[in-house]
Design a protein around this motif. Structure first.
Motif, PDB file in Angstrom:
ATOM      1  N   PRO A 292       0.947  -1.343  -0.074  1.00 53.76           N
ATOM      2  CA  PRO A 292      -0.015  -0.023   0.198  1.00 53.76           C
ATOM      3  C   PRO A 292       0.921   1.210   0.178  1.00 53.76           C
ATOM      4  N   LEU A 293       2.294   1.159   0.136  1.00 51.49           N
ATOM      5  CA  LEU A 293       3.080   2.376   0.330  1.00 51.49           C
ATOM      6  C   LEU A 293       2.874   3.471  -0.785  1.00 51.49           C
ATOM      7  N   ILE A 294       2.341   2.865  -2.163  1.00 49.06           N
ATOM      8  CA  ILE A 294       2.413   3.956  -3.357  1.00 49.06           C
ATOM      9  C   ILE A 294       0.691   4.374  -3.048  1.00 49.06           C
ATOM     10  N   SER A 295      -0.206   3.426  -3.003  1.00 49.12           N
ATOM     11  CA  SER A 295      -1.555   4.071  -3.118  1.00 49.12           C
ATOM     12  C   SER A 295      -1.910   4.996  -2.141  1.00 49.12           C
ATOM     13  N   ASN A 296      -1.250   4.702  -0.838  1.00 51.94           N
ATOM     14  CA  ASN A 296      -1.425   5.599   0.249  1.00 51.94           C
ATOM     15  C   ASN A 296      -0.856   7.195   0.249  1.00 51.94           C
ATOM     16  N   THR A 297       0.230   7.015  -0.776  1.00 45.71           N
ATOM     17  CA  THR A 297       0.882   8.224  -0.569  1.00 45.71           C
ATOM     18  C   THR A 297       0.561   9.205  -2.155  1.00 45.71           C
TER      19      THR A 297
END
Lengths: 465, 296
Positions: free
Chosen positions: A400-405
């Protein structure tokens, strides 16, 4: 010899002897030599409406390249494959051919299909050995595109965009490029120096820059890449990296690993080699939970590190999701399969280390939403398997690192990025995505197909801009 | 390659290095960490961020030698390079995302143990820059093992020192000093942040639970990738399994299952011991000591 040959059978491929290879990390399958490739190519019927092409996710013109092999024109064959695939040496080794090209081959109706995978591998290995490399395009478009992740989706997308004349930078979170080809698939199935690195080098030769050690979402965000670093479009091919666990008692005991951890230590960090510093547990008896390619890879790695290995899978042999060749090789090497078996609890010593695993027998009931028959526990069927290590190979989900940021990038309830299959378009303008980050864990070739679609989508978007 | 601009030995086995890493320096916040690798054959090792200079593009890391890899790293000098330096990883401390106005009324007590002083420093410094004076306890076995006391004195409201042998400051463990401040001197704190050896954090949490003082700890378990991929860093917090790298590294200390976390730190102790012996004794060690397993 030619007269006696049974044309319904594949030319057998040479392999390392199972007893020998169980103790080394060298490649199991040795591939065809020229003579064998020529003989196998003779079996292709050169169908007019070739089903194999439709069975291939990237639509390689299979009969055309095999005709070139028949005539000994291997460089021509390589050029035909290169039109559709940036990673032929990889795909020849890891594609599930039995459910794609070879699964629909007409030869397969009354006998064995043409060994398309082994022929592709032969052509790719031949052209690498003979120094045939792709050339960088002459015409530049003067537009920058960022590709996130250097696995099969990212490499394919970057390669395609570079060929179109875009200035492409790949950002990789780990210290080595390749994604799952580097950290996931073991050396004995996909040699790193011999196969993966040269394929990545070919993508670099097209003019693609690869920046390692950049965690998108942490080191820099997609918004920053677009607003501050001048990238006009972004392709997200960040894969499905998060391991799943079962949630059963004892799962945090010492000696329980995710397959991701175990394989990353061995493949990326090269813990199997004495001259590398990263440690890996030297287990005596290992239980691997799961029935996919990753489970087979973990099991066969543990075997090579000296363990007795048992695979536990809750459905029957027919449902094993792994490639047929991997299951066959695992059995040949002496790995024990406990089918219709599901773990219930991991038993531990007082010092926190694993001592065994409690399993239950299963039987198959009615089909579930996946179309496969649902496994049901048999009451009172508990039994123990002694083990000092347990490896969980239960699948992975997107990070989720990319979708969260990233503002405006939508994900579904499985945390997969929502993207149009035909062109990779996401809910955020200028951002495209494909591969496991969109579909959840799948195969190398499907990720390549998505990378290719993403490149086309980005080209259409930037051309219209 | 990431060049080391400065390398200093702070105390026995504790080293500080300033490393050129512009992307990390531009984006890191207090609470986060990096992973470094010394060379082609090296391990990925998580390091604490002690300070950063966004303009110079440098990040300061502090580490203690605990095995063969960190021992080798301790020999690096200014001008040498780390092969890999990736980050920032983990989440920033919670207060970084809060409204500075809300922070100002809050009384913080930081408890730093040994090399854990390094990750405490940027937090205290950040708070000072945002108008919050935090009290800090630095604890160590003995005076010579205290690090960053001058820098911390600058950043902290009041700095307290505790040494096990009484060679500096309070004579005893940090837990004794916390009790002294809160119970006997009647000081009030809203939040405690404890960073140090696992065993110290465990006992600080046992005490602050009794004192009803909410406590945050920062965990540094075994990791490989540091981005959520391997799950080696999993830790039980309350009734949930968390990955320290992507869910942490800071957690509610009153919910952390410390005994499990301490056991998990031992997983590679045997291999680490063997590697250390190989490094120290090289070809002169041929097994037979009964400890290293070299004769197996």
């Amino acid at each position: 010899m030619e007269a006696k040959r049974d044309m319904t059978k594949k030319v057998p491929v040479r392999e390392q002897d199972p007893k020998v290879r169980a103790a080394n990390f060298d490649e199991v399958c040795l591939g065809y030599n020229e003579e064998e490739a020529l003989a196998e190519a003779q079996r292709c019927l050169n169908c007019k409406n070739a089903k194999c092409v439709t069975g291939c996710p990237v639509s390689i013109d299979i009969p055309a390249f095999i005709q070139q092999v028949k005539e000994g024109k291997f460089e021509e064959a390589a050029k035909i494959i290169a039109r559709s695939s940036a990673l032929p040496a990889v795909c020849g080794r890891v594609c599930p051919q039995e459910s794609q090209c070879e699964g629909v081959c007409v030869r397969g109706v009354k006998g064995e299909p043409v060994s398309i995978g082994k022929l592709e591998r032969f052509v790719a290995d031949w052209s690498r050995a003979h120094g045939f490399v792709p050339e960088a395009p002459a015409e530049k478009k003067g537009k920058k595109v960022a590709v996130i992740g250097s696995g099969p989706a990212g490499l394919t997308c970057a390669g395609d965009l570079a060929k179109m004349g875009y200035e492409v930078t790949i950002f990789e979170a780990l210290h080595e490029p390749g994604g799952v080809l580097t950290y996931g698939i073991p050396e004995f199935r996909l040699p790193k120096d011999g196969v993966v690195q040269p394929e990545i080098e070919n993508v670099r030769r097209l003019g693609v820059t690869i920046e390692t050690n950049v965690v998108i979402g942490k080191s820099v965000t997609i918004d920053e890449l677009m607003e501050q670093e001048g990238f006009e479009a972004v392709f997200v091919g960040s894969g499905a990296g998060l391991p799943r666990f079962m949630g059963i008692p004892g799962e945090n005991a010492n000696g329980v690993f995710s397959a991701n951890e175990y394989l990353t230590r061995s493949n990326l960090m090269k813990a199997f080699r004495e001259d590398h510093d990263t440690p890996i547990m030297e287990a005596k008896k290992v239980v691997v939970v799961g029935g996919g390619n990753v489970a087979m890879d973990a099991a066969r790695t543990a075997l090579r590190l000296g363990a007795e290995v048992h695979i536990v899978y809750r459905r029957s042999e027919k449902e094993l999701p792994a490639r047929a060749e991997e299951v066959h090789h695992a059995k040949e090497e002496g790995i024990a399969f406990h089918l219709l078996t599901n773990p219930a609890e991991i038993l531990t010593e007082e010092n926190g280390w694993v001592r065994g695993i409690v399993c239950r027998r299963m039987e198959l009931g009615e089909p579930d939403e996946s179309g496969r028959r649902r496994p049901i526990e048999v009451p009172g069927s508990e039994f123990e398997i002694e083990a000092d290590a347990v490896i969980m190979a239960l699948g992975t989900s997107p990070n989720p690192l990319i979708s969260n940021t990233t503002k405006g990038l939508e994900v579904n309830r499985r945390r997969c990025i929502v993207a149009d299959e035909s062109n990779g378009k996401t809910t955020k303008e200028g951002v495209f995505a494909g591969g496991d980050a969109v579909t959840g864990a799948a195969t190398v070739i499907l990720a390549m197909e998505a990378g290719r679609a993403g490149a086309k989508g980005i080209d259409a978007y930037l051309s219209a801009k | 390659m990431y060049q080391i601009e400065k390398a200093v030995k702070l105390a026995d086995k504790i080293y500080l290095m300033v490393v050129k890493a512009p992307r990390v320096a531009a984006s890191c916040e207090p609470g986060e960490f990096v992973i470094v690798r010394m060379g082609e054959e090296g391990e990925r090792i998580p390091f604490t961020i002690c300070d950063y200079d966004r303009e110079a593009g440098t990040v300061t890391v502090v580490f203690q030698t605990v095995g063969a890899s960190t021992e080798k790293m301790s020999a690096l000098k200014a001008g040498d390079c780390f092969h890999d330096f990736v980050g920032p990883l983990g989440n920033p401390s919670e207060f970084v995302k809060e409204d500075p106005g809300a922070l100002r009324g809050r009384r913080y007590l930081f408890v730093a143990g040994g090399v854990g002083t390094a990750p405490v420093y940027p937090q205290v410094k950040w708070l000072k820059e945002h108008g919050v004076q935090a009290d800090v306890i630095i604890g160590a076995k003995t005076k010579d093992l205290l690090i960053l006391t001058e820098e911390m004195k600058e950043a902290a409201g009041t700095l307290y020192i505790a040494t096990d042998d009484g060679s500096a400051g309070y004579h005893g463990m940090v837990t004794g000093l916390i009790e002294d401040l809160v119970v006997r001197q009647g000081k009030h704190y809203d939040v405690c942040v404890a960073i140090g050896p696992m065993i110290m954090m465990k006992f600080v949490c046992l005490l602050t639970k009794k004192l009803a003082l909410p406590t945050i700890v920062s965990l540094n378990p075994i990791m490989v990738d540091g981005t959520g991929m391997c799950g080696a860093c999993r830790v039980t917090v309350g009734d949930q399994v968390k990955f320290a790298c992507v869910d942490g590294p800071e957690f509610d200390g009153h919910l952390v299952h410390f005994d499990e976390a301490m056991k998990r730190q031992q997983i590679y102790k045997t291999q680490e011991g063997r590697a250390m012996l190989r490094l120290k004794e090289g070809a002169t060690h041929h097994g037979g000591c009964g400890h290293c397993g070299g004769d197996e």
